[in-house]
Design an enzyme around this catalytic site. Structure first.
Site, PDB file in Angstrom:
ATOM      1  N   CYS A  21       0.811  -1.216   0.000  1.00 32.45           N
ATOM      2  CA  CYS A  21       0.000   0.000   0.000  1.00 32.45           C
ATOM      3  C   CYS A  21       0.841   1.261   0.000  1.00 32.45           C
ATOM      4  CB  CYS A  21      -0.896   0.084   1.241  1.00 32.45           C
ATOM      5  SG  CYS A  21      -2.042  -1.253   1.400  1.00 32.45           S
ATOM      6  N   GLY A  47       1.503  -0.165  -4.974  1.00 26.25           N
ATOM      7  CA  GLY A  47       0.251  -0.897  -5.128  1.00 26.25           C
ATOM      8  C   GLY A  47      -0.433  -0.499  -6.415  1.00 26.25           C
ATOM      9  N   ASN A 126      -1.551   1.655   5.700  1.00 21.90           N
ATOM     10  CA  ASN A 126      -0.480   0.878   5.071  1.00 21.90           C
ATOM     11  C   ASN A 126       0.122  -0.005   6.154  1.00 21.90           C
ATOM     12  OD1 ASN A 126       2.908   1.672   3.968  1.00 21.90           O
ATOM     13  ND2 ASN A 126       1.692  -0.132   3.546  1.00 21.90           N
ATOM     14  N   GLY A 127       0.165  -1.307   5.895  1.00 24.24           N
ATOM     15  CA  GLY A 127       0.720  -2.228   6.884  1.00 24.24           C
ATOM     16  C   GLY A 127      -0.184  -3.419   7.027  1.00 24.24           C
ATOM     17  N   TYR A 266      14.415  -2.446  -1.664  1.00 27.47           N
ATOM     18  CA  TYR A 266      13.580  -2.675  -2.831  1.00 27.47           C
ATOM     19  C   TYR A 266      12.297  -1.850  -2.885  1.00 27.47           C
ATOM     20  CZ  TYR A 266      10.487  -5.179  -6.033  1.00 27.47           C
ATOM     21  OH  TYR A 266       9.614  -5.487  -7.039  1.00 27.47           O
TER      22      TYR A 266
END
Ligand code: SF4
Length: 489
Positions: A21, A47, A126-127, A266
């Protein structure tokens, strides 16, 4: 109803871990929705499955739009954007996280909205909440009616049950019950709110734009709208922003931070700043460490595009071996074959990557990649390089072996499907069929992110669970489903 069709992360990209996300919010600007759309566009790498925007306008109240697919395809048309008026807005882009993975319904697309006695609130998360199943069971038993299959919806229901007076206080209350990783951007009619979990696993930054403010997963989304990067939201911090400025609270028990080290390797964009350092520079430093730890005689250093590029440059600079673009990526693959036929699927990685034959023929080639997950793509790339006439192929990997799944908001295969979970480094080398294979060490990675003394094994400075198997937050839901933690040494 069948699952909708949308341009998911490309089918040939499935041999990577996926950040799940990106979140963005802005207050105090004219036409907040356009800023949110631009911010989400810059965060699209986090995302690609779906996105949503909620705005508030003093006259027209709350409005929202949720769509499958890319931001650029959904939030650029006038007909959509004029339904989102107001000076305050938040947005979310998602890859499927907890919930209906691969079968997302529009009701799972964030931001989520709740109407409370003191007014409405929208949140974007997000998570991943690691005790979501237990919370959901408890909330349903107590009468909550869930609209989605997302773990994030628990936060809205916990807020609804809180006895606190204001929405920020209710949010604090709710988030104290939540375990796992969360960066949250939320809004009321007059406030923009940002929160990071006590360990600060996922990123969140604060920016300033004119008289307004914004919150974003990464600094690259501040750049696109011309906002100034002010600072990172601290682990365990809640900021409440309104006309009067930014108020900061620390509602959780203080703990040593555990930022996701894979963001450096990344997930984050190379032009973002993390922990005061450019992600690009960190990745170049990873390449240098890798060259020091695992040198090899060769003629060329080539990145596996695009994410291996800065590390390959670092490897080349440190080793003195020339850098070359031995593999060329077709930048336009993403939208070409949304529903590939079996025949096209069999062409596999060749559709996306092509070898620069003239450069490779007769050479000893070092290929630098960011990670090895299942190893399927690595094997195909090795075949392409050998087909092009390379004399030797050496893989150098800019992360330690990924041997454990992530439960904190990153899509990873089950443990058995991770190559490093079932094979030693030498077995992986044989399996991939390369002349040599070396991963950066965990200590080398810590040095590259700026920890000059390497990893503190008594209290690691980052979350590195996917490499070490040491989970900083107990993944309760997964343990309940049968996941076994690493045995104590
Ligand atoms: S397990 Fe890995 S990917 Fe997940 S938060 Fe930790 S370091 Fe990041």
């Amino acid at each position: 109803m069948p699952a909708p069709r949308f341009p998911i992360a490309h089918p040939f990209d499935d041999d990577k871990l996926r950040e799940e996300c990106g979140i963005f919010g802005v207050i105090g600007v004219q036409d907040a929705a356009s800023f949110v759309a631009l911010g989400l566009h810059a965060l699209q790498h986090r995302g690609q499955e779906a996105g949503g925007i909620v705005t508030h306008d003093p006259e027209q109240g709350f409005n929202s739009a949720r769509r499958f697919g890319y931001v650029r395809d959904n939030f650029t048309s006038q007909s959509v954007m004029e339904t989102l008026p107001g000076p305050l807005g938040i947005g979310h882009v998602r890859y499927s996280t907890a919930g209906s993975k691969g079968q997302t319904q529009i009701r799972d697309v964030q931001p989520f909205f709740g109407e409370f006695a003191m007014g409405g609130a929208a949140i974007a998360h997000n998570g991943n909440i690691t005790n979501a199943n237990a919370l959901r069971r408890e909330l349903i038993e107590r009468g909550s009616i869930f609209q989605s299959s997302s773990d994030s919806e628990c936060i809205i229901h916990l807020m609804a049950r809180s006895l606190q007076r204001t929405i920020p206080e209710r949010m604090e209350d709710a988030l104290r019950r939540v375990e796992g990783a969360f960066s949250v951007v939320a809004m009321t009619r007059t406030k923009l709110i940002g929160v990071r979990d006590p360990l600060g696993v996922r990123p969140l930054v604060l920016g300033k734009i004119g008289d307004g403010w914004c919150l974003s997963s990464e600094t690259c989304a501040l750049d696109i709208i011309g906002a100034e990067f002010i600072r990172e939201i601290e682990p365990g911090e809640m900021v409440v922003i309104n006309d009067g400025g930014v108020e900061s609270h620390f509602p959780f028990r203080s703990q040593p931070s555990k930022f996701c080290i894979f963001e450096h390797v990344y997930f984050s964009r190379p032009d973002s700043i993390l922990g005061g350092r450019s992600v690009y520079e960190t990745r170049e430093a990873i390449g240098r460490e890798l060259a020091k730890e695992s040198p090899v005689e060769a003629d060329l250093v080539c990145p596996v595009p695009d994410s291996g590029t800065p590390a390959a440059i670092g490897f080349s600079l440190e080793s003195g071996i020339p850098y070359a673009m031995g593999i060329i990526r077709n930048q336009y693959m993403g939208r070409t074959f949304i529903e590939p036929t079996e025949q096209i699927r069999n062409m596999g990685v060749r559709l996306k990557l092509n070898v620069n034959r003239a450069l490779i023929r007769g050479k000893r080639v070092i290929l630098v990649d960011d990670s090895v997950v299942r190893g399927t793509t690595s094997r195909k790339i090795k075949d392409m390089i050998l087909d092009a006439g390379a004399k030797e192929v050496h893989f150098r990997i800019a992360s330690p072996p990924t041997a454990w799944p992530c439960f904190y908001g990153v899509d990873t295969p089950e443990r058995e499907k991770l190559l490093a979970a079932t094979m030693t480094e030498d077995e992986m080398r044989t399996h991939l069929g390369v002349d040599s294979l070396k991963f950066i060490s965990l200590n080398g990675l810590y040095r590259a992110v700026g920890e000059t003394n390497g990893r503190d094994s008594a209290c690691p400075q980052y979350c590195d669970a996917c490499f070490s198997g040491e989970y900083p937050v107990r993944p309760s839901d997964m343990i309940e489903k049968g996941f076994s933690l690493k045995a104590a040494e």
